[in-house]
Enzyme design. Structure first.
Site, PDB file in Angstrom:
ATOM      1  N   ASP A  67      16.845  21.983  44.861  1.00  0.00           N
ATOM      2  CA  ASP A  67      17.209  23.113  44.008  1.00  0.00           C
ATOM      3  C   ASP A  67      18.661  23.525  44.186  1.00  0.00           C
ATOM      4  O   ASP A  67      19.354  23.067  45.100  1.00  0.00           O
ATOM      5  CB  ASP A  67      16.273  24.310  44.267  1.00  0.00           C
ATOM      6  CG  ASP A  67      16.040  24.574  45.753  1.00  0.00           C
ATOM      7  OD1 ASP A  67      16.872  24.140  46.573  1.00  0.00           O
ATOM      8  OD2 ASP A  67      15.036  25.215  46.091  1.00  0.00           O
ATOM      9  N   ASN A 135       6.350  33.743  50.292  1.00  0.00           N
ATOM     10  CA  ASN A 135       5.344  33.941  49.238  1.00  0.00           C
ATOM     11  C   ASN A 135       4.722  32.620  48.795  1.00  0.00           C
ATOM     12  O   ASN A 135       4.074  32.543  47.763  1.00  0.00           O
ATOM     13  CB  ASN A 135       5.974  34.661  48.037  1.00  0.00           C
ATOM     14  CG  ASN A 135       7.105  33.843  47.398  1.00  0.00           C
ATOM     15  OD1 ASN A 135       7.405  32.739  47.843  1.00  0.00           O
ATOM     16  ND2 ASN A 135       7.724  34.393  46.365  1.00  0.00           N
ATOM     17  N   HIS A 137       6.407  29.829  48.003  1.00  0.00           N
ATOM     18  CA  HIS A 137       7.163  28.990  47.070  1.00  0.00           C
ATOM     19  C   HIS A 137       7.606  27.691  47.743  1.00  0.00           C
ATOM     20  O   HIS A 137       7.819  27.633  48.945  1.00  0.00           O
ATOM     21  CB  HIS A 137       8.320  29.742  46.406  1.00  0.00           C
ATOM     22  CG  HIS A 137       9.523  30.035  47.231  1.00  0.00           C
ATOM     23  ND1 HIS A 137      10.050  31.299  47.374  1.00  0.00           N
ATOM     24  CD2 HIS A 137      10.349  29.232  47.957  1.00  0.00           C
ATOM     25  CE1 HIS A 137      11.120  31.248  48.127  1.00  0.00           C
ATOM     26  NE2 HIS A 137      11.326  30.011  48.505  1.00  0.00           N
ATOM     27  N   GLU A 142       8.242  29.654  42.187  1.00  0.00           N
ATOM     28  CA  GLU A 142       7.667  30.922  42.617  1.00  0.00           C
ATOM     29  C   GLU A 142       6.183  31.011  42.230  1.00  0.00           C
ATOM     30  O   GLU A 142       5.720  30.242  41.378  1.00  0.00           O
ATOM     31  CB  GLU A 142       8.435  32.078  41.950  1.00  0.00           C
ATOM     32  CG  GLU A 142       9.920  32.131  42.289  1.00  0.00           C
ATOM     33  CD  GLU A 142      10.201  32.648  43.710  1.00  0.00           C
ATOM     34  OE1 GLU A 142       9.297  32.640  44.559  1.00  0.00           O
ATOM     35  OE2 GLU A 142      11.353  33.061  43.955  1.00  0.00           O
TER      36      GLU A 142
HETATM   37  C1  GLP Z   1      14.675  28.990  49.736  1.00  0.00           C
HETATM   38  C2  GLP Z   1      14.713  27.524  49.276  1.00  0.00           C
HETATM   39  C3  GLP Z   1      13.487  26.785  49.708  1.00  0.00           C
HETATM   40  C4  GLP Z   1      13.219  27.089  51.163  1.00  0.00           C
HETATM   41  C5  GLP Z   1      12.847  28.528  51.330  1.00  0.00           C
HETATM   42  C6  GLP Z   1      12.611  28.943  52.772  1.00  0.00           C
HETATM   43  O1  GLP Z   1      14.344  29.883  48.753  1.00  0.00           O
HETATM   44  N1  GLP Z   1      14.886  27.368  47.880  1.00  0.00           N
HETATM   45  O2  GLP Z   1      13.663  25.394  49.474  1.00  0.00           O
HETATM   46  O3  GLP Z   1      12.162  26.271  51.628  1.00  0.00           O
HETATM   47  O4  GLP Z   1      13.841  29.354  50.789  1.00  0.00           O
HETATM   48  O5  GLP Z   1      13.806  29.198  53.415  1.00  0.00           O
HETATM   49  P1  GLP Z   1      13.987  29.315  54.970  1.00  0.00           P
HETATM   50  O6  GLP Z   1      13.835  27.931  55.490  1.00  0.00           O
HETATM   51  O7  GLP Z   1      15.369  29.844  55.179  1.00  0.00           O
HETATM   52  O8  GLP Z   1      12.946  30.233  55.440  1.00  0.00           O
END
Ligand code: GLP
Length: 248
Positions: A67, A135, A137, A142
């Protein structure tokens, strides 16, 4: 879904790096799906180390990132392009033409999504690295995103904007939209390696194992993939009562 329990973040990162290296060595032209966020940072550090110790080369590796925020240029320190260059690509021998990240500054986002998705169809992802949002995702899909989704533009959930605001000067600077691989796109990967660390993810981890498969909790779809390894540390597993499925 194999669930591997490790002690902490460091062990999770090491274990993930070993799995990735082992697979890269077995494939002539490996394709990796990559994630951002704080979770895979240790994995990238460990892969860089293994490269520096001549244990692995990335010259035949192709990558696709999950992404990117819309509106951020490649050199914006909060863009995922910048994250990937600084935390991984600048330190290994990958061919820059093999790196693919959605263009957050595309003039036509619809076309950008179609083009990106077609590249992925043509270069099937061997291992997709995933983190998980609080959440549920995956990528930026989402809750409520159709399981049949392909690469698309998403409106970020308020809770995601809040969670990711820690990287920005203030919450107003967090983009409200992003381009993300769709859930169906992610599910076409040969293998999925999901990394889960820390108490903030404990509820998501519990739901991943015990919720029914539902678009309300996007990561639940992983239960229907035939080759998923989840590497979770003890803090992330703290709310899972029945550990019979967990390999400790
Ligand atoms: C972001 C990314 C995801 C990631 C998630 C968790 O929103 N788009 O790909 O897995 O957050 O992030 P973190 O690893 O910092 O908890």
């Amino acid at each position: 879904m194999d669930i591997i329990c490790v002690n902490d973040y460091e062990e999770m990162s090491e274990k993930a790096a070993s799995i990735v290296v082992e697979h890269i060595k077995q494939l002539s032209k490996p394709t990796l799906g990559l994630a951002t966020g704080s979770t895979p940072e240790g994995l990238y550090k460990s892969l860089i180390q293994k490269y520096q110790q001549n244990q692995i080369s990335f010259k035949d590796v192709t990558t696709f990132n999950l992404d990117e925020y819309t509106g951020l240029s490649k050199d914006d320190p909060n863009s995922y392009h910048y994250y990937m260059s600084h935390r991984f690509f600048d330190h290994i021998d990958i061919n820059p033409s093999h790196i693919h990240i959605p263009n957050g500054k595309a003039s036509d986002f619809g076309q950008e999504c179609i083009k990106y998705d077609e590249y992925i169809r043509k270069n099937k992802i061997d291992i997709q690295i995933l983190g998980i949002g609080e959440n549920g995702h995956i990528g930026f899909n989402e809750p409520g995103t159709p399981f049949a989704s392909r690469t698309h533009v998403v409106e970020l959930a308020e809770s995601t904007i809040q969670a990711n605001s820690r990287y920005f000067k203030n919450i107003e600077e967090v983009p409200t939209k992003a381009i993300t691989m769709g859930i169906e796109t992610i599910m076409e990967s040969n293998m999925i390696l999901l990394l889960v660390s820390g108490e903030k993810k404990a509820e998501a981890m519990e739901r991943l194992l015990n919720d029914n498969v539902s678009e309300d909790f996007p990561a639940s779809i992983l239960q229907r993939h035939g080759n998923v390894k989840v590497i979770a540390d003890k803090k992330a597993l703290a709310k899972v009562k029945d550990l019979t499925r967990v390999l400790c």
